[in-house]
Write an enzyme that holds these catalytic residues in place. Structure first.
Site, PDB file in Angstrom:
ATOM      1  N   HIS A  74      42.913  54.783  40.366  1.00 27.21           N
ATOM      2  CA  HIS A  74      43.767  54.379  39.246  1.00 27.21           C
ATOM      3  C   HIS A  74      42.988  54.471  37.939  1.00 27.21           C
ATOM      4  O   HIS A  74      41.973  53.811  37.777  1.00 27.21           O
ATOM      5  CB  HIS A  74      44.268  52.942  39.451  1.00 27.21           C
ATOM      6  N   LYS A 297      38.267  40.430  41.254  1.00 23.95           N
ATOM      7  CA  LYS A 297      36.800  40.451  41.245  1.00 23.95           C
ATOM      8  C   LYS A 297      36.097  39.916  42.489  1.00 23.95           C
ATOM      9  O   LYS A 297      34.889  40.114  42.637  1.00 23.95           O
ATOM     10  CB  LYS A 297      36.297  39.638  40.033  1.00 23.95           C
ATOM     11  N   TYR A 385      37.202  45.089  33.714  1.00 20.45           N
ATOM     12  CA  TYR A 385      38.067  45.361  34.865  1.00 20.45           C
ATOM     13  C   TYR A 385      37.452  46.435  35.770  1.00 20.45           C
ATOM     14  O   TYR A 385      37.446  46.300  37.004  1.00 20.45           O
ATOM     15  CB  TYR A 385      39.471  45.772  34.408  1.00 20.45           C
TER      16      TYR A 385
END
Ligand code: RFL
Ligand code: PHB
Length: 391
Positions: A74, A297, A385
């Site tokens: 992604h 995470k 991220y």
């Protein structure tokens, strides 16, 4: 029965299994001791997003083949608020992507690698207890098939998750816990349906947070903010779909529905234990820290810890130099607190807080608008991220 190894690893989650794999590649013996059965561990549905460093580690250590075939790279993600979608383009902002590949798939790949290597991995161990690590003579006791065992070792890696035995065994006064409990949880489902979006959609809605994720081209993973003690039984499939369609409504999202084959509730919490070491016992992964899943995470942090720990162990075993072991906790915590900050921030940005005033709500929406509208703010989000540097 008395046995011996170099490193005793408690827990066959991503932390314990990857540590075992890295040590094996370095020629260091270990035994992985797991309380649950192999099918339970291989089917436990949890995380889904791998940071780019984690993808690299799996590739570089011979574990990337199936992930490259079946994982979904992604290059960005979508934020939905005010009924509009806003894209955060990771590649354009920071030059990296993430990989959507289920944690249980990583775990299966790790178990297969360990078995192919012929390295010991013991499922179904009962009454696991750690001892002697303060005095320099660590040992792990466990019962398997009715037989009591004592495993002597040079070092114990406590990779037994948040509810394991290692952290609670630490003598009082040798460590401190820092935590925050959130007044909500996530109801997670898996559904037989193609993903409703090519990318993950994080939705801030006045009824509460929703997340649209996926596991494969035919399986969707979705979450709804709910009470921390929500009763799963109160959520019929119809109720799940109707709530998802309300919270995910907006331009560009068409919800695809299908048979729901898994439902569970996860309470939300941030926690850090300091230090992550006591004598010859080293904590890694969820045993030492947990985050609310909003930043994706938890598993990634477990991988970051065991990379550091495996390097420190290699140095110690190879040269007798314990400087890496001595600095492991401080180095791991330095990264972990940044990851805690990001996970807390993503959680406050997206969730509905009961008791929040209209003013608080306006500020939350303004912050989202700022993040998607400012290249600098979006880049800071993307940098965290896709994954901060490992060490
Ligand atoms: P684990 O995976 O909990 O593994 C610990 C292992 O230890 C075993 N164990 C024992 N073994 C022997 N003796 C004992 N006394 C034992 N007690 C326990 C357990 O059976 C288990 O096999 O910890 P580890 O390896 O540190 O891995 C951490 C991750 O599992 C966790 O952080 C992530 O799943 C968190 N998480 C996410 N992380 C991400 O990086 N990206 C994500 O997208 C993401 N999404 C999520 C998540 C966690 C979630 N839930 C369900 C908590 C989404 C959700 C909903
Ligand atoms: C998941 O797919 O399980 C997932 C994805 C993103 C998150 C948390 C969980 O932030």
């Amino acid at each position: 029965m008395q046995e011996r190894t170099q490193v005793a690893i408690i827990g066959a989650g991503p932390a314990g299994l990857l540590l075992g794999h890295l040590l094996h590649l370095a020629g260091i013996e270990s035994v992985v001791i797991e309380a649950r059965s192999r099918p339970y561990v291989e089917n436990r549905v949890r995380a889904g997003v791998l940071e780019h460093h984690v993808v690299d580690v799996l590739d570089q250590t011979g574990l990337g083949e199936r992930m490259r075939r079946e994982g979904l790279p992604h290059e960005g993600t979508q934020f939905l608020f005010g009924a509009k979608l806003h894209r955060i383009d990771f590649q354009a902002l920071v030059g990296h992507s993430v990989m959507v590949y289920g944690q249980h798939e990583v775990v299966r790949d790790l178990i297969a690698a360990r078995q192919a290597a012929g390295a010991p991995l013991l499922f179904d161990c009962e009454d696991v207890a750690v001892a002697g690590y303060e005095a320099g003579s660590p040992a792990v006791r466990y019962v398997r098939d009715g037989q009591a065992h004592t495993l002597d070792c040079d070092l114990i890696a406590g990779c037994d998750g948040f509810h394991g035995v290692c952290r609670p065994s630490l003598p009082p006064g040798t460590w401190r816990g820092f935590d925050r409990v959130y007044p909500f949880g996530w109801l997670g489902i898996l559904a037989e349906a193609p993903p409703s979006s090519d990318e993950l959609v994080y939705a801030n809605h006045e009824r509460g947070f929703a997340l649209l994720s996926m596991r494969s081209p035919t399986v969707q993973r979705m979450y709804l903010q709910c009470a921390p003690d929500e009763d799963v039984e109160a959520w019929s499939d119809d109720r799940v779909w109707s709530e998802l369609s309300r919270r995910l409504s907006g331009d560009g999202v068409t919800l695809r529905t299908g048979r729901i084959f898994q439902k569970s509730v996860t309470p939300m919490r941030s926690f850090v234990a300091e230090p992550m070491q006591c004598g010859r016992l080293f904590l890694a992964g969820d045993a030492a820290h947990i985050v609310p899943p909003t930043g994706a995470k938890g598993m990634n942090s477990a991988v970051a810890d065991v990379l550091l720990l495996s390097r420190a162990i290699e140095r110690w075993v190879g040269t007798g130099d314990d400087v890496g072991l001595a600095s492991y906790s401080a180095a791991a915590l330095r990264r972990i607190w940044k990851v805690q900050r990001f996970s807390w921030w993503m959680t406050t940005l997206f969730h509905r807080f009961d008791g929040a005033s209209d003013f608080d709500r306006r500020v939350q929406l303004a912050e989202l608008d700022y993040v998607v509208g400012s290249r600098e703010a979006a880049a800071a989000l993307a940098e965290n991220y896709v994954g901060l540097p490992l060490s």
